[in-house]
Enzyme design. Structure first.
Site, PDB file in Angstrom:
ATOM      1  N   GLU A  82     -43.848 -46.351 -28.295  1.00 30.35           N
ATOM      2  CA  GLU A  82     -44.452 -46.118 -29.693  1.00 30.35           C
ATOM      3  C   GLU A  82     -46.062 -46.555 -29.683  1.00 30.35           C
ATOM      4  O   GLU A  82     -46.437 -46.920 -30.792  1.00 30.35           O
ATOM      5  CB  GLU A  82     -43.632 -46.739 -30.888  1.00 30.35           C
ATOM      6  N   CYS A 114     -38.379 -48.284 -31.031  1.00 31.90           N
ATOM      7  CA  CYS A 114     -38.049 -49.110 -29.813  1.00 31.90           C
ATOM      8  C   CYS A 114     -36.837 -48.195 -29.151  1.00 31.90           C
ATOM      9  O   CYS A 114     -36.441 -48.550 -28.052  1.00 31.90           O
ATOM     10  CB  CYS A 114     -37.298 -50.360 -30.089  1.00 31.90           C
ATOM     11  N   HIS A 242     -31.102 -54.594 -27.545  1.00 29.87           N
ATOM     12  CA  HIS A 242     -32.485 -54.542 -27.771  1.00 29.87           C
ATOM     13  C   HIS A 242     -33.064 -55.820 -28.177  1.00 29.87           C
ATOM     14  O   HIS A 242     -32.390 -56.447 -29.026  1.00 29.87           O
ATOM     15  CB  HIS A 242     -33.078 -53.651 -28.721  1.00 29.87           C
ATOM     16  N   ASN A 287     -41.535 -59.270 -27.541  1.00 27.47           N
ATOM     17  CA  ASN A 287     -40.859 -57.831 -27.933  1.00 27.47           C
ATOM     18  C   ASN A 287     -41.850 -56.956 -27.016  1.00 27.47           C
ATOM     19  O   ASN A 287     -43.150 -56.566 -27.100  1.00 27.47           O
ATOM     20  CB  ASN A 287     -40.945 -57.752 -29.320  1.00 27.47           C
ATOM     21  N   SER A 320     -36.527 -49.197 -34.918  1.00 30.18           N
ATOM     22  CA  SER A 320     -36.548 -48.909 -36.551  1.00 30.18           C
ATOM     23  C   SER A 320     -36.806 -47.728 -36.895  1.00 30.18           C
ATOM     24  O   SER A 320     -37.355 -46.544 -36.153  1.00 30.18           O
ATOM     25  CB  SER A 320     -37.887 -49.762 -36.763  1.00 30.18           C
TER      26      SER A 320
END
Ligand code: HMG
Length: 413
Positions: A82, A114, A242, A287, A320
């Site tokens: 992304e 993600c 995740h 992350n 998301s």
């Protein structure tokens, strides 16, 4: 029936990291909030020369080198990200040139926050299942940089990195249960990376957490139905989630086990064996969006090696927006020796610690890197020695240093 799964894995991380205790001190927050409350020790900070292409290329080159595979074997190359650098050209196209992949290789990029890396992995597994050539090999790379506004609640949950996976028949690491998967999707606004602004915006981090958990419920139910339809059990020995930050995986495990009537104390006890080993690398990198689940899997494999052989591992991917999927695989018996040979965590050993002032200086310049003229980004010599670096824009194209192909010549005068 042919087995299909993950044959090899390799990581790439930026050269620098920030200690979250240092960030906490600078923000006037107790270090225990970031370390225990959020569950992170360090976050990787990408410098301007370490864009998603460079990270992906370095992970991909490493997985080929460590696994003994040749670029000519790759028939499919997918990059999940992304943090793409071009609305049109995929990162897979950059990798095609940098790695010297075959002209007969299918290449594309996947995006769904993600979930993008998982979309690539599942597409690769299905591509293998659909073909009649047992020697086909897919290269799936997940590469991202997570960045949030300085001083925002999300700031300690940044990170950057890439994971490269080889997917094949007769895999050496994890046999995937291809086609036994539980998907869940919903149109939610829990996260926003506007086209006009590279900085990620989490309108409400607590709402995003709720969306992640609601999707976990949906994906788990769908996966359980898929297992029952195939006559498979629903017990998992380990689960990788995740990992936007470590505490989220703990919340997820509690949430999933609560649906099975297991209380929080028992879930936390199970967490130590079933989940905690997967959080070691994410706690040091932060992350990594599309790559995060695969940093967790790499962490589990590296930490547990022999202990995890033969065990069934659940993989929960959340992106998301939102898309989620729960699926599983079994670690190949005898994989431990190959995992050791892959030296999965070695790229983290070469990192350097940043001061908060240096980190903020990087953040001041990195928003503009997509229009930085060639020559204005000066990677340190040691970075060029480690692999591909981004050097800026020249004559309408992004230029990279690359040992395999010389820096591209100017296209237009
Ligand atoms: P916050 O609101 O500042 O933190 O930011 P908080 O007040 O909720 O505290 C966090 C935890 O620390 C709490 O524990 C506190 O009790 C504890 P919890 O109740 O959660 O168990 N705490 C302490 N512990 C020890 N010592 C102390 C202390 N003080 C407090 N002194 C928040 C937290 C997660 C909201 C923020 O970091 C954020 O917005 N992060 C980004 C959102 C995010 O990552 N959400 C995850 C789900 S969405 C997702 O995964 C998708 C994503 O990866 C993007 C994509 O898909 O592309 C983000």
């Amino acid at each position: 029936m042919r087995t299909i799964g993950i044959d090899a894995v390799a990581l790439a991380v930026p050269e620098h990291y920030l200690e979250l205790a240092d960030l906490a001190a600078a923000r006037g927050v107790p270090a225990s909030k970031y370390v225990d409350g959020i569950g992170c020790l360090r976050m990787a900070i990408a410098a301007p020369h370490e864009d998603a292409v460079a990270l992906a290329a370095n992970a991909a080159a490493r997985v080929l080198a460590r696994s003994g595979r040749s670029p000519s074997e790759i028939g499919l190359c997918v990059v999940g990200t992304e943090t793409g650098v071009d609305h049109s050209k995929s990162i897979a196209a950059f990798l095609h040139g940098m790695l010297g992949l075959s002209p007969r290789c299918r290449i594309f990029e996947t995006k769904q926050a993600c979930f993008g890396g998982t979309a690539g992995l599942l597409a690769a597994a299905e591509w293998l299942r659909a073909g009649d050539d047992p020697d086909r090999v897919a290269l799936v790379v997940a590469s991202d940089t997570a960045r949030y506004e300085l001083g925002s609640p999300a700031e300690p949950t940044q990170g950057a990195g890439a994971v490269a996976l080889l997917v094949s028949s007769a895999p050496r690491l994890v046999e995937l249960e291809v086609g036994v998967s539980g998907a869940f999707a919903a149109d939610v606004d829990d996260f926003w990376r506007p086209i006009h602004d590279k900085e990620g915006i989490v309108p409400d981090g607590h709402y995003a957490n709720d969306c992640y958990l609601a999707a976990l419920t949906g994906a788990t139910r769908a996966w359980q139905d898929a297992c029952r339809a195939r006559g498979l059990g629903t017990r998992l020995d380990r689960t990788c989630y995740h990992v936007p930050y470590g505490k989220m995986a703990r919340k997820a495990h509690r949430h999933r086990l609560a649906a099975e009537g297991i209380d929080a104390a028992a879930a936390d006890a199970a967490f130590a064996r079933e989940v905690a080993p997967s959080l070691w690398l994410p706690s040091l990198v932060g992350n990594t969006y599309a790559a995060s689940l695969y940093f967790a899997l790499a962490s589990l494999l590296d930490r547990e090696r022999a202990a995890v052989e033969g065990e069934r591992v659940g993989l929960y991917s959340y992106g998301s927006g939102s898309a989620a999927e729960l699926f599983a695989g079994r670690v190949v018996v005898g994989a431990g020796a190959f995992i050791a040979a892959l030296e999965i965590a070695t790229p983290l050993e070469e990192r350097r610690r940043l001061t908060v002032a240096d980190y903020e200086a990087i953040r001041r310049v990195d928003l503009e890197v997509d229009r930085a003229p060639y020559g204005s980004i000066q990677p340190p010599a040691r970075a060029a020695a480690r692999g591909v670096t981004y050097l800026g824009v020249q004559a309408g194209r992004r230029v990279y240093s690359n040992e395999r192909a010389p820096v591209r010549a100017q296209r237009r005068a």
